[in-house]
Write an enzyme that holds these catalytic residues in place. Structure first.
Site, PDB file in Angstrom:
ATOM      1  N   LYS A  81     -10.499   3.774   5.250  1.00  0.00           N
ATOM      2  CA  LYS A  81      -9.309   3.857   6.097  1.00  0.00           C
ATOM      3  C   LYS A  81      -9.514   4.976   7.131  1.00  0.00           C
ATOM      4  O   LYS A  81     -10.176   5.982   6.840  1.00  0.00           O
ATOM      5  CB  LYS A  81      -8.096   4.141   5.207  1.00  0.00           C
ATOM      6  N   SER A 156       0.470   0.762   4.719  1.00  0.00           N
ATOM      7  CA  SER A 156      -0.239   1.110   5.939  1.00  0.00           C
ATOM      8  C   SER A 156      -1.741   0.830   5.888  1.00  0.00           C
ATOM      9  O   SER A 156      -2.378   0.773   6.936  1.00  0.00           O
ATOM     10  CB  SER A 156      -0.014   2.586   6.257  1.00  0.00           C
ATOM     11  N   SER A 180       1.367   2.227   0.237  1.00  0.00           N
ATOM     12  CA  SER A 180       0.384   1.785   1.224  1.00  0.00           C
ATOM     13  C   SER A 180      -0.935   1.241   0.691  1.00  0.00           C
ATOM     14  O   SER A 180      -1.711   0.695   1.469  1.00  0.00           O
ATOM     15  CB  SER A 180       0.064   2.923   2.185  1.00  0.00           C
TER      16      SER A 180
HETATM   17  N1  GLN Z   1       5.525   2.052   4.025  1.00  0.00           N
HETATM   18  C1  GLN Z   1       5.781   3.387   3.601  1.00  0.00           C
HETATM   19  C2  GLN Z   1       6.031   4.256   4.802  1.00  0.00           C
HETATM   20  O1  GLN Z   1       6.107   3.732   5.848  1.00  0.00           O
HETATM   21  C3  GLN Z   1       4.633   3.884   2.782  1.00  0.00           C
HETATM   22  C4  GLN Z   1       3.492   4.320   3.598  1.00  0.00           C
HETATM   23  C5  GLN Z   1       2.366   4.869   2.788  1.00  0.00           C
HETATM   24  O2  GLN Z   1       2.312   4.712   1.575  1.00  0.00           O
HETATM   25  N2  GLN Z   1       1.483   5.586   3.465  1.00  0.00           N
HETATM   26  O3  GLN Z   1       6.147   5.429   4.709  1.00  0.00           O
END
Ligand code: GLN
Length: 489
Positions: A81, A156, A180
């Site tokens: 990532k 994400s 995410s």
């Molecule tokens: N979707 C969640 C957010 O927008 C989790 C994101 C994540 O785990 N990095 O914060």
């Protein structure tokens, strides 16, 4: 070996290379060929390190030939990532503010994977600074779901999930702050593990919300999960929040035995918020485990209804502090027209960050500001303690907890971009796990009628990733559905 080496799992690659049936070079070339063939449609990678990967594979082959042991992941192609600090390539977090940033160091997990012989393929797309649930917040490109190119891959870590589903890597690495890893794994039909907070070093992971962030792998099966966890877990003196708890031999969890295991089903997760089809998939997966001798008990997590609210107070508060460092002074984007220091901050940040990141910084600054601190931030910390306690209580009567990973399968592009709250609700089953700090894994549990993957989320006691791997392994053996390849159409 056959032409389709890119389909192999990490443990299969490792075995085949050790037995001399293939080489790291052949595997790397096969995966790079696959990337070349499907990337136009999937767009999982923001950077592809073709030459670097081939040189690295050649080096590993040379060492094997010389009789050396290049490590447990020798020749395994892995994607990272874009929030993993790497000296190779750039580390941009898919944000304009960090575009082209070159990290002067490798993070601990990156170093551990390299020491184990991994071959890195490049950087994977993500929501800017890991804020989002669809990867639509990336400033670089849209990643498409290999199961249906009109749908998002989740987020994400959308590039990491889509990359595995399209066989563009044997393993990919992501990060999970509120879901995410698990949410995109569910939407793309692969396995994704968020380890216990402190199980894996965060040194060299660009921080979003430091009390919630964890690094974790995406894999094609449970055996690979055990393999990767054995490499990346453990105390790191450079991350004071990493735990000094011995790392078990995760491969011991790969035994097909879950007799007597108690599975808790939280009644709060099976309300109307969950679609009928998803409910059916989850309960069918639980039946598979029951048939192997597991017992099901009902548990209750009464405070998890506040998880989304608490998560969006704590993560924005921490993000507003963590992102203060991107000010146009030391690194990253600096707006060319700034006439004063204040101007430079304002212009660099408002042009460098996308709308979601700006929204989070504003929310976080607000909940931390004097006058609102007690009402929001402090209150959220108190409710966080109650959520943690809910899990402790539930684990008195069960060994693992099973829930859906997401309320719905993958959704179409644009479906939730106009309504941030709708997007936030994608994490309704995942964010409480980060608040509690416990481990959670999403495993694929079949396809819906519209041929989109569904994910079963397994939650464990702190530092008990082994039981999650054991259950995932048993499920794989007995679920009876052959995991088809994503069609990439
Ligand atoms: N979707 C969640 C957010 O927008 C989790 C994101 C994540 O785990 N990095 O914060």
């Amino acid at each position: 070996m056959g032409q389709e080496l890119f389909r192999l799992k990490a443990h299969e690659i490792r075995g085949a290379i050790r037995r001399g049936e293939t080489t790291a070079t052949e595997v790397t070339q096969s995966v790079l060929g696959r990337i070349g063939a499907v990337e136009g449609k999937v767009q999982a990678y923001t950077e592809i390190w073709g030459d670097y990967a081939q040189q690295r594979a050649a080096d590993i082959d040379r060492r094997i030939k010389a009789g050396e042991d290049p490590g447990p992941l020798a020749g395994v192609p892995i994607g990272l990532k874009d929030n993993y600090c790497t000296t190779e390539g750039t580390t941009g977090c898919c944000s304009k503010i960090l575009k082209g940033f070159r990290s002067p160091y490798n993070g601990t997990v990156v170093e551990k994977l390299l020491d184990a012989g991994a071959v890195f393929l490049g950087k994977l797309n993500m929501d800017e600074f890991a804020m989002g649930s669809s990867t639509e917040n990336s400033s670089v490109q849209k990643t498409r779901n290999p199961w249906n190119l009109r749908c998002v891959p989740g987020g994400s870590s959308g590039g990491a999930a889509a990359g595995i589903a399209a066989h563009e890597a044997a393993v990919t690495m992501g990060s999970d702050t509120g879901g995410s890893i698990r949410q995109p794994a569910a939407l793309c039909g692969c396995l994704g593990l968020k380890p216990t907070y402190g199980r894996v070093s965060r040194y060299g992971l660009v921080a979003f919300a430091s009390s919630l962030d964890q690094i974790g792998p995406f894999t094609k099966d449970a055996e690979d999960m055990a393999l990767i966890m054995g490499v990346i877990a453990g105390r790191d003196p450079r991350d004071s929040t990493s735990a000094d708890i011995p790392v078990p031999d995760y491969s011991k969890a790969l035994r097909d035995d879950i007799k007597g295991l108690r599975i808790g089903l939280p009644k709060e997760c099976f309300t109307d918020a969950l679609g009928a089809e998803m409910r059916e998939k989850i309960l069918a997966a639980v039946e598979v485990l029951k048939a192997q001798g597991a017992q099901v008990v009902e548990v209750s997590l009464p405070h998890t209804e506040y998880a989304i609210a608490v998560y969006y107070i704590i993560c924005t508060a921490e993000a507003s502090a963590n992102l203060a460092r991107f000010d146009g002074v030391r690194y990253g984007y600096r707006h060319p027209d700034a006439k004063s220091v204040e101007d430079m901050y304002r212009l660099s940040k408002s042009h460098g960050y996308g709308p979601e990141v700006q929204r989070r910084i504003m929310l976080g600054t607000y909940v931390l500001s004097s006058g609102y601190y007690d009402a929001y931030y402090l209150k959220a910390q108190k409710v966080r303690a109650l959520i943690k306690k809910d899990f402790e209580d539930a684990f008195q009567s069960c060994d693992i907890i099973a829930t859906p990973t997401t309320p719905t399968p993958a959704f179409e592009f644009g479906a939730k971009t106009d309504d941030p709250l709708e997007m936030y609700l994608s994490d309704i089953y995942t964010s409480s796990i980060n608040l509690a700090g416990i481990p959670g894994m999403s495993i694929p549990c079949g396809l819906t009628a519209s041929k989109l993957p569904a994910g079963l989320q397994l939650l464990g006691k702190p530092f008990d990733e082994e039981t999650l791997i054991r259950v995932a392994y048993a499920y794989e053996k007995h679920s009876g559905w052959e995991r088809a390849d994503a069609p990439i159409t």
